[in-house]
Structures are given as structure tokens and as C-alpha cells.
Design an enzyme around this catalytic site. Sequence first.
Site, PDB file in Angstrom:
ATOM      1  N   ASP A   1      -9.645  -3.950  -5.903  1.00 33.90           N
ATOM      2  CA  ASP A   1      -9.370  -3.239  -4.282  1.00 33.90           C
ATOM      3  C   ASP A   1     -10.154  -2.214  -4.053  1.00 33.90           C
ATOM      4  OD1 ASP A   1      -7.890  -1.350  -2.507  1.00 33.90           O
ATOM      5  OD2 ASP A   1      -6.221  -2.825  -3.916  1.00 33.90           O
TER       6      ASP A   1
ATOM      7  N   SER B   1       0.824  -1.464  -0.144  1.00 31.09           N
ATOM      8  CA  SER B   1      -0.120   0.215  -0.066  1.00 31.09           C
ATOM      9  C   SER B   1       0.996   1.237   0.207  1.00 31.09           C
ATOM     10  CB  SER B   1      -1.368   0.060   0.946  1.00 31.09           C
ATOM     11  OG  SER B   1      -2.006   0.673   1.303  1.00 31.09           O
TER      12      SER B   1
ATOM     13  N   HIS C   1      -7.579  -5.324  -0.815  1.00 30.72           N
ATOM     14  CA  HIS C   1      -6.108  -4.681  -0.473  1.00 30.72           C
ATOM     15  C   HIS C   1      -5.687  -5.086   0.692  1.00 30.72           C
ATOM     16  CE1 HIS C   1      -3.985  -0.229  -0.377  1.00 30.72           C
ATOM     17  NE2 HIS C   1      -4.221  -0.480   1.202  1.00 30.72           N
TER      18      HIS C   1
END
Length: 327
Positions: free
Chosen positions: A271, A144, A300
Site C-alpha cells: 500500500d 482508509s 490502497h
Amino acid sequence: MPIVEPAGYRAPFGFGNGHVQTVYPAVFRRVGVVTGRRERLDLADGDFLDLDWGDGGVEGAGRELVVILHGLEGDSRQAYVQGMASFMRDRGWDVLAWNFRGCSGEMNRLARSYHSGATEDMESVLGHVWAGARYERVALIGFSLGGNVVLKYLGEQGEDLDERICGAVAFSVPCDLASSAACLAARGQRVYMRRFLKRLTGKMRAKMALHPDEVKDEGLDGMRNFYDFDDAYTAPLHGFAGATDYWERCSSRRVLGGIRVPTLLVNAADDPFLGAACYPQEEAEASQWFYLEVPRQGGHVGFVPRDRGGAYWSEMRAGGFLDGVRG
């Protein structure tokens, strides 16, 4: 044309929804701590980073290192970090999972914090690794926000990248920050936004107490999205003109063409944190170094395996890709 097709991940029964993939490992996965030795790295600006180390798990380890970066408001003890650390250690790599400023359980010293484009801290960590003169090969793995830092660092370094860095893998990366911020501001993602803002605003209140002359209440109670927070805090505390300037300058997508080491980006199509601009197909098609893989499912930082007590697909994918570039 490094577009990976077909994408390798297939979700187990009941995990075909991106929200389920996102929430399940964050709530239910438990992983023992692999990076148990903490070292404090003092920085030139007077701040510090806490680095968590794990030794190699097989004979002959000690010459290769994986550096792992966590996501927004995470830390090195997150299940996805420790799961990756355990998997890579068992493949013969030493592991270093470092905590962004203020994320190790102790507030950092300065008013500034970390952000999506803070590659100067990545450079400090690697400078510390090089000073040890121990590792012949180093790989980078980011999740991320941490993945954005990895990609931005590699793109900025370009041909000047230290030759000991052999490759990188990044998962679930908001490589276009404006696109991701707009996605998370949507009605269907409010539960995630509230969670992030609760932690971010809490951290700002702590900084207000420590640095009252530099950090003030800029309407914390009324903030509803990342634009509000980044415009009031992230941007001014880190030298940007505003949220838009911060997003534009710190999005890794704009420098992906500079990458000169084998690098894999895996962003799941479902996601819930990523907008359409976070899937840099054109950059991958134009590069011989940058690989893009877009599984249909995964959420995610999800990629839950069929055996939910075993290694996650993301760990196996990273291990396989980096095995191919170890030399």
C-alpha cells in the site's frame, strides 16, 4: 493470536504493483448506485450528514445492516463503496453508506469539517439507526480514513459497545496517521499528495467564502504535504493543538486494545499510503478480537480480482468474515 496467515489475496497478472492496484479501480471501475435513497440527518451542533440507504436484495432482509464509511475526500458514490454495498446487499444485508461532512456534494453548514478521528459523527449515525429500532445486527465496514474512524470508535467504546454491533472490517487504514503522512510526503507518492491537496485546499477556499471570520488563507498555495494542511486547518478547526497533536490523538492504533467485537483489518504490504507503523501486529497478537491480515499485494483500496467485471476480493473477504459473526 489473530494474525491471519497466510493472507488470502493473490493479484492477477499485471496487477502485482501497489500503484497499479491503487489507480486502476479508481479510474476504470464502474458500479451502479445501490444506495439510492438519501436521508439528511441534522446534528445537534447545527450541521448535517447525508445518509444513503440501500435495501436488502434477498428475501428475509431488513433485520441486519451494514454501515459503510468512505475514505479521505471520497463519498458514498465511490466505486469501492457501491461495490461493497452491492455485494453485501446480495448477501441479505441492508446497507447504509454515509457521507462525511461536506462530502455529499453540498458543503456542510459549519466551518469545521470531518477528520480521521471524528467518532462523534459515527455515534450520531448509529444513534439514528438505533432510534429506528429495526435492526438486530449491525456491522461496520470502513475504507482508509473511514476505516480509521471505525477502528477508533470500536476501541473507544470497548465494553460499552452496543451489543447489536456484531463485527467490523476495515481496509487500507492509516491507523498511525503520522506514519501515513510521512509515507505520502515522500517523493514517490507526490502524485497522490497533489491530488489530495488540490481537493482539500479547494474545499478550504469554499469555506473561506462561507465563514470568512473563522477560515482564512493560511498559505494554501504553498502547502506541500499533510503536515502543512493539518497544522493550518484540520487541527485548529477541530480543537487540536497542531498537526502532531491531531495525528497522535486520532490514530486508531492507540486504542486497538480496547476492541471487544470481532474486527478484521486488511492492509496490503504494498500500500503506497501506509508507513511501517500502520501494520499493528503486536496489537493483533495480544487481542482475541482484533484480526490483522497483510496480503503481499493489493495497493490502497485495490484488491482487483482476476475477473475484473466481478466482485473485488475485498468485498468477498468482508462478506465471508461478517457471515461468521452474524449469529
